[in-house]
Scaffold this active site. Structure first.
Site, PDB file in Angstrom:
ATOM      1  N   ASP A   1     -16.651 139.651  29.975  1.00 33.85           N
ATOM      2  CA  ASP A   1     -15.410 140.005  29.555  1.00 33.85           C
ATOM      3  C   ASP A   1     -15.226 141.609  29.299  1.00 33.85           C
ATOM      4  O   ASP A   1     -14.012 142.053  29.394  1.00 33.85           O
ATOM      5  CB  ASP A   1     -15.303 139.374  28.107  1.00 33.85           C
TER       6      ASP A   1
ATOM      7  N   ASN B   1     -20.382 138.871  27.017  1.00 32.35           N
ATOM      8  CA  ASN B   1     -19.962 137.661  27.659  1.00 32.35           C
ATOM      9  C   ASN B   1     -20.083 136.648  26.805  1.00 32.35           C
ATOM     10  O   ASN B   1     -20.370 136.830  25.468  1.00 32.35           O
ATOM     11  CB  ASN B   1     -20.688 137.502  28.942  1.00 32.35           C
ATOM     12  N   LYS B   2     -19.831 135.427  27.207  1.00 30.84           N
ATOM     13  CA  LYS B   2     -19.750 134.282  26.147  1.00 30.84           C
ATOM     14  C   LYS B   2     -21.077 134.382  25.497  1.00 30.84           C
ATOM     15  O   LYS B   2     -22.099 134.538  26.033  1.00 30.84           O
ATOM     16  CB  LYS B   2     -19.416 133.027  27.041  1.00 30.84           C
TER      17      LYS B   2
ATOM     18  N   GLY C   1     -11.042 133.169  29.984  1.00 30.93           N
ATOM     19  CA  GLY C   1     -11.466 133.536  30.971  1.00 30.93           C
ATOM     20  C   GLY C   1     -10.718 135.082  31.227  1.00 30.93           C
ATOM     21  O   GLY C   1      -9.674 135.106  31.456  1.00 30.93           O
ATOM     22  N   ALA C   2     -11.472 136.146  31.290  1.00 26.64           N
ATOM     23  CA  ALA C   2     -10.941 137.412  31.047  1.00 26.64           C
ATOM     24  C   ALA C   2      -9.891 137.741  32.480  1.00 26.64           C
ATOM     25  O   ALA C   2      -8.867 137.927  32.049  1.00 26.64           O
ATOM     26  CB  ALA C   2     -12.175 138.478  31.325  1.00 26.64           C
TER      27      ALA C   2
END
Ligand code: MRU
Length: 345
Positions: free
Chosen positions: A234, A244-245, A45-46
């Protein structure tokens, strides 16, 4: 409990690889081990990896018998290089390390005093993260209506940050305000951050949810069963494109095609104005074992010799995003103008 914290001169973190089976705390005493933990996704997680890296530098400053200020600063730069290389996509990692190095260079005094200043800065980054998340959650909760069903991607909760979370923090706060929210949790292949971590958090908060496999999201959006989509990021480029993911792009496409609003929730430390658009964001490629290593009814999911690809993130273009919620307010398109304005507030 925070996911990343300092205790007894060491860094403690929840081992996110073990959840939901076990809640285990692991202890770190030196920066190379912290870099390994970031790479192996003990912490992920960023904002969480930014805080972990900051404490990694505090370990570097305190753990070595540096004989001079210059030696300490050199040691910190070296440790920062190792930590920075751990994962490439989330800008929070480099942001936290740059802030730590700047604080160290500006600090005056003896070597122990410098080490103390470095630790205080890391603690500041961690504490601020929690305050910022709570502020974003209050701001973002206004976007959720009583009775909404929302799709959430990956894990953006307390585990992905120091505490409270980004997108999941918004949902959590909306529920605390008395709104009834139902969460469709994307399982988030291949590391299953949704099924393992987001579902675990929602259990703790008693928020109703159902897990869906990622490829079900389009169906729920198309059949009018979802009012909003929420995720974190992120790295956000100056024009609002965001990394992002993996799977976020497909989710945003399906939401857009069905006129369902898409909200990204990001602290301003995730915005990288040095990058003009998403094509410049580095995308991490992880081991194929994460894709192939899953089991189906106890058996391998693919034949022996199968090969796989594993980009860990994708880019969602700005035109698919309805709003970007930050601690400085809700930012609307055109993002290339409004993001800069928000950051300068
Ligand atoms: O690979 P991960 O689990 O570190 O990826 C995390 C995400 O993609 C989150 O959505 C992102 O960090 C934003 S949440 C704080």
């Amino acid at each position: 409990m925070r996911s990343v914290y300092w205790e007894n001169d060491s860094l403690k973190m929840i081992d996110q690889r073990r959840l939901p089976s076990a809640l285990e705390i692991v202890t770190y005493h030196e920066p190379r081990a912290v870099a390994g933990a970031i790479r192996d996704m003990v912490v992920r997680g960023a904002p969480a990896i930014g805080a972990a890296a900051a404490f990694g530098l505090a370990l570097a400053a305190g753990g070595n018998a540096f004989s001079s200020r210059d030696e300490l600063l050199r040691g910190l730069k070296e440790a920062a290089g190792v930590l920075r290389a751990a994962r490439p996509t989330a800008v929070n990692l480099g942001w936290a390390l740059d802030r730590m190095l700047a604080r160290a260079s500006a600090a005056q005094g003896s070597v122990p005093e410098l080490a103390q200043a470095v630790l205080a800065e890391a603690q500041g980054i961690a504490d601020e993260d929690v305050q910022i998340n709570k502020r974003m959650a209050e701001i973002g909760a206004a976007l959720i209506d009583d009775g909404d069903t929302v799709i959430h991607h990956c894990n953006t909760g307390a585990l992905a940050t120091v505490d409270w979370g980004t997108a999941l923090g918004v949902i959590h706060t909306a529920c605390e305000q008395g709104k009834h929210v139902h969460v469709l949790v994307d399982e988030t292949r291949p590391r299953l951050q949704g099924a393992r971590l987001t579902a675990w958090e929602l259990e703790q908060y008693h928020i109703p949810y159902e897990i869906i496999s990622d490829n079900m999201a389009g169906h729920f959006l198309q059949t009018g069963q979802v009012q909003k989509v929420f995720f974190g990021a992120d790295r956000v480029a100056a024009n609002g494109d965001l990394a992002n993911k993996i799977g976020t792009y497909m989710l945003a496409l399906a939401a857009c095609d069905n006129d369902v609003p898409v909200h990204a929730v990001v602290p301003t430390s995730t915005v990288d104005l040095s990058i003009q658009d998403g094509s410049q964001i580095p995308i991490e490629e992880r081991s194929q074992d994460e894709v192939l290593g899953l089991a189906f009814q106890g058996e391998p999911i693919a034949p022996a010799g199968a090969r796989a690809r594993n980009p860990a993130f994708d880019i969602t273009p700005a035109h698919l995003i309805t709003s970007i919620v930050t601690e400085k307010g809700v930012v609307s398109p055109p993002f290339e103008i409004h993001l800069r304005e928000a950051l300068s507030r």
